[in-house]
Design a protein around this motif. Structure first.
Motif, PDB file in Angstrom:
ATOM      1  N   ALA A 274      -3.739   2.105   3.102  1.00  0.00           N
ATOM      2  CA  ALA A 274      -3.028   0.880   2.447  1.00  0.00           C
ATOM      3  C   ALA A 274      -3.018   0.839   0.941  1.00  0.00           C
ATOM      4  O   ALA A 274      -2.265  -0.310   0.446  1.00  0.00           O
ATOM      5  N   GLN A 275      -3.974   1.798   0.262  1.00  0.00           N
ATOM      6  CA  GLN A 275      -3.861   1.571  -1.237  1.00  0.00           C
ATOM      7  C   GLN A 275      -3.135   2.712  -1.719  1.00  0.00           C
ATOM      8  O   GLN A 275      -2.840   2.713  -2.965  1.00  0.00           O
ATOM      9  N   ASN A 276      -2.540   3.623  -0.894  1.00  0.00           N
ATOM     10  CA  ASN A 276      -1.760   4.717  -1.165  1.00  0.00           C
ATOM     11  C   ASN A 276      -0.206   4.081  -1.533  1.00  0.00           C
ATOM     12  O   ASN A 276       0.250   3.384  -0.992  1.00  0.00           O
ATOM     13  N   PRO A 277       0.214   4.291  -2.930  1.00  0.00           N
ATOM     14  CA  PRO A 277       1.422   3.401  -3.418  1.00  0.00           C
ATOM     15  C   PRO A 277       2.624   3.710  -2.394  1.00  0.00           C
ATOM     16  O   PRO A 277       3.435   2.689  -2.287  1.00  0.00           O
ATOM     17  N   TRP A 278       2.725   4.967  -1.755  1.00  0.00           N
ATOM     18  CA  TRP A 278       3.911   4.979  -0.953  1.00  0.00           C
ATOM     19  C   TRP A 278       3.640   4.301   0.502  1.00  0.00           C
ATOM     20  O   TRP A 278       4.554   3.908   0.769  1.00  0.00           O
ATOM     21  N   VAL A 279       2.494   4.442   0.607  1.00  0.00           N
ATOM     22  CA  VAL A 279       2.123   3.554   2.065  1.00  0.00           C
ATOM     23  C   VAL A 279       2.310   2.050   1.990  1.00  0.00           C
ATOM     24  O   VAL A 279       2.980   1.253   2.448  1.00  0.00           O
ATOM     25  N   ARG A 280       1.921   1.785   0.686  1.00  0.00           N
ATOM     26  CA  ARG A 280       1.587   0.364   0.448  1.00  0.00           C
ATOM     27  C   ARG A 280       3.126  -0.236   0.276  1.00  0.00           C
ATOM     28  O   ARG A 280       3.355  -1.560   0.618  1.00  0.00           O
ATOM     29  N   ARG A 281       4.109   0.468  -0.173  1.00  0.00           N
ATOM     30  CA  ARG A 281       5.570  -0.171  -0.217  1.00  0.00           C
ATOM     31  C   ARG A 281       6.052  -0.271   1.141  1.00  0.00           C
ATOM     32  O   ARG A 281       6.971  -1.316   1.195  1.00  0.00           O
ATOM     33  N   VAL A 282       5.673   0.476   2.217  1.00  0.00           N
ATOM     34  CA  VAL A 282       6.186   0.036   3.478  1.00  0.00           C
ATOM     35  C   VAL A 282       5.290  -0.660   4.508  1.00  0.00           C
ATOM     36  O   VAL A 282       5.855  -1.220   5.301  1.00  0.00           O
ATOM     37  N   TRP A 283       3.960  -0.957   3.984  1.00  0.00           N
ATOM     38  CA  TRP A 283       3.096  -1.857   4.683  1.00  0.00           C
ATOM     39  C   TRP A 283       3.343  -3.179   4.540  1.00  0.00           C
ATOM     40  O   TRP A 283       3.229  -3.771   3.524  1.00  0.00           O
TER      41      TRP A 283
END
Length: 451
Positions: A274-283
């Protein structure tokens, strides 16, 4: 707001559900969520009906008090009182911790260095006892024994249905300073702030810290303020704990300050990407919450995803190390040094506290400064490691340093040591009065036996 009539009906349902449990059967709550991190024995017995016991009953703005149901979350409590410019004296870090849970299981936050622990702002409470009766406990009334013993009893004496608590007036904003120190420097700063309420001439209303490495402790000094201005948002792409290391000063709304740690479960959301910028954008933002991560852990426990990944990585064994401990402030450097050598988990959270009076079931010395150290994760262990080996060593080290350990997670004490540390003689006396048929599990059975 629930109101008194609705509350009375909910208590009647709870008492009726108690009476429906077979005589001699263990009593438990029918609670869907939990912030505990210890396993619990499965039970097919019906739980008590707690429906309708999860709200705020009434707020008295003039006297700065609130009557709150035991299953009310701090999130809902804050939403009810903050519009009046008030907050509980201590607001634990995670949104879904309940008021009853924080009082019977202890809680802590950055105001604890001046306000103690959540139960210390309780004026009175109604408790459903193991005898199936609802009694009102106050510090000096007929049930003062129950009032004294209830904190840290974890449901072994009963369940709070209503608590009247004191509230603290607060302004809309919080100004932060993140001060870099080494461990001995942090001790000196904590002692000074606890004694004076100030640092370098500026008032300190909240105090906690993040220990990133042996040479880097970032103490966060919070000053509650009316001064308007731009504020940071850590519910979006930015991650709060990283800002502690990257910024010298910051500014939050009061609401965002109270929940600054919840969005990323301190730093533990990284385990889910959840702290990965790419994952965070869609979380979805509404799912960046501690209770969501907690449920994901439950999914992993059922499906065994992490165990499969460990086999692929050739990890021979793993032990959960999820604990909060209190050590005397002067012992903080010694504990962190021991922890680095024997556990090796960073960062860790540090939060000073001082209790305002003695409490028999969690005997910290009143007026003495302790520091809560929180660490949450896993460590690799040999395949033949004894269960709980790392946690047992932590328990021994904390005890040797004159500290204490919270019981929300796994514990491994023998009965005699546990009895000495957690006031079991006091608990037993209260249980003889309020649970004569032993319908509730004892504290040892709950904390060590996981019943």
């Amino acid at each position: 707001m629930r109101g008194w009539t609705s509350h009375a009906a909910a208590v009647d349902r709870l008492v009726d559900s108690f009476g429906a449990v077979a005589p001699g059967a263990r009593i438990r709550l029918a609670k869907r969520t939990s912030n505990l991190f210890r396993p619990r024995a499965r039970s097919d017995a019906p739980g008590l009906d707690v429906s309708g016991l999860d709200g705020v009953i009434a707020i008295d703005v003039a006297s700065r008090t609130a009557d709150v149901q035991g299953m009310c979350t701090y999130e809902d409590l804050v939403d009810a009182v903050l519009p009046h410019g008030l907050i509980p004296y201590v607001v634990p870090q995670l949104r879904t911790i309940t008021l009853g849970g924080a009082v019977t299981g202890l809680g802590i936050e950055s105001t604890s260095f001046r306000n103690g622990l959540p139960h210390e702002s309780v004026l009175e409470m109604d408790v459903l006892t193991g005898a199936g009766e609802v009694v009102t406990a106050t510090p000096d009334g007929e049930h003062a024994e129950l009032f004294e013993s209830f904190p840290n009893s974890y449901g072994s004496l009963g369940y709070a249905t209503r608590l009247r608590i004191r509230l603290e007036p607060v302004p809309p904003y919080v100004a932060l300073r993140h001060v870099r120190l080494d461990a001995p420097g942090a001790v000196r700063a904590i002692e000074q702030i606890c004694a004076s309420g100030e640092w370098e001439g500026e008032r300190v209303d909240g105090l906690d810290g993040t220990a990133f490495s042996p040479g880097e402790v970032r103490l966060t000094l919070a000053r509650f303020t009316e001064e308007p201005g731009p504020t940071s948002d850590y519910t979006g792409q930015a991650v709060y704990y990283r800002s502690v290391q990257e910024r010298g000063t910051d500014r939050l709304t009061m609401l965002d300050y109270l929940w600054r740690w919840d969005t990323d479960w301190f730093w533990c959301s990284a385990a889910f990407g959840a702290q990965n910028p790419w994952v965070r954008r869609v979380w979805p933002r509404r799912w960046r919450r501690s209770d969501v991560y907690h449920r994901l852990l439950g999914v992993d426990a059922r499906l065994g995803i992490s165990r499969v990944l460990d086999r692929l990585r050739h990890v021979t064994g793993r032990e959960k190390v999820i604990q909060d401990v209190e050590v005397p402030v002067g012992q903080l450097p010694a504990f962190l040094a021991w922890f680095d050598e024997n556990v090796g988990m960073r960062p860790v959270w540090v939060c000073p506290l001082r209790t305002t009076r003695p409490w028999p079931t969690y005997p910290l010395r009143p007026g003495e400064t302790y520091v809560n150290v929180g660490f949450w994760g896993t460590v690799e262990v040999p395949a033949d490691a004894a269960p709980g080996a790392v946690n047992r060593r932590i328990e021994a080290a904390v005890h040797e340093l004159g500290g204490h350990k919270s019981l929300y997670s796994e514990a491994f004490y023998d009965p005699a040591t546990f009895a000495d540390l957690y006031g079991v003689a006091t608990l037993d006396a209260a249980r003889a009065r309020y649970d004569p048929d032993q319908r509730l599990s004892s504290l040892y059975d709950k904390a060590v036996g996981n019943s």
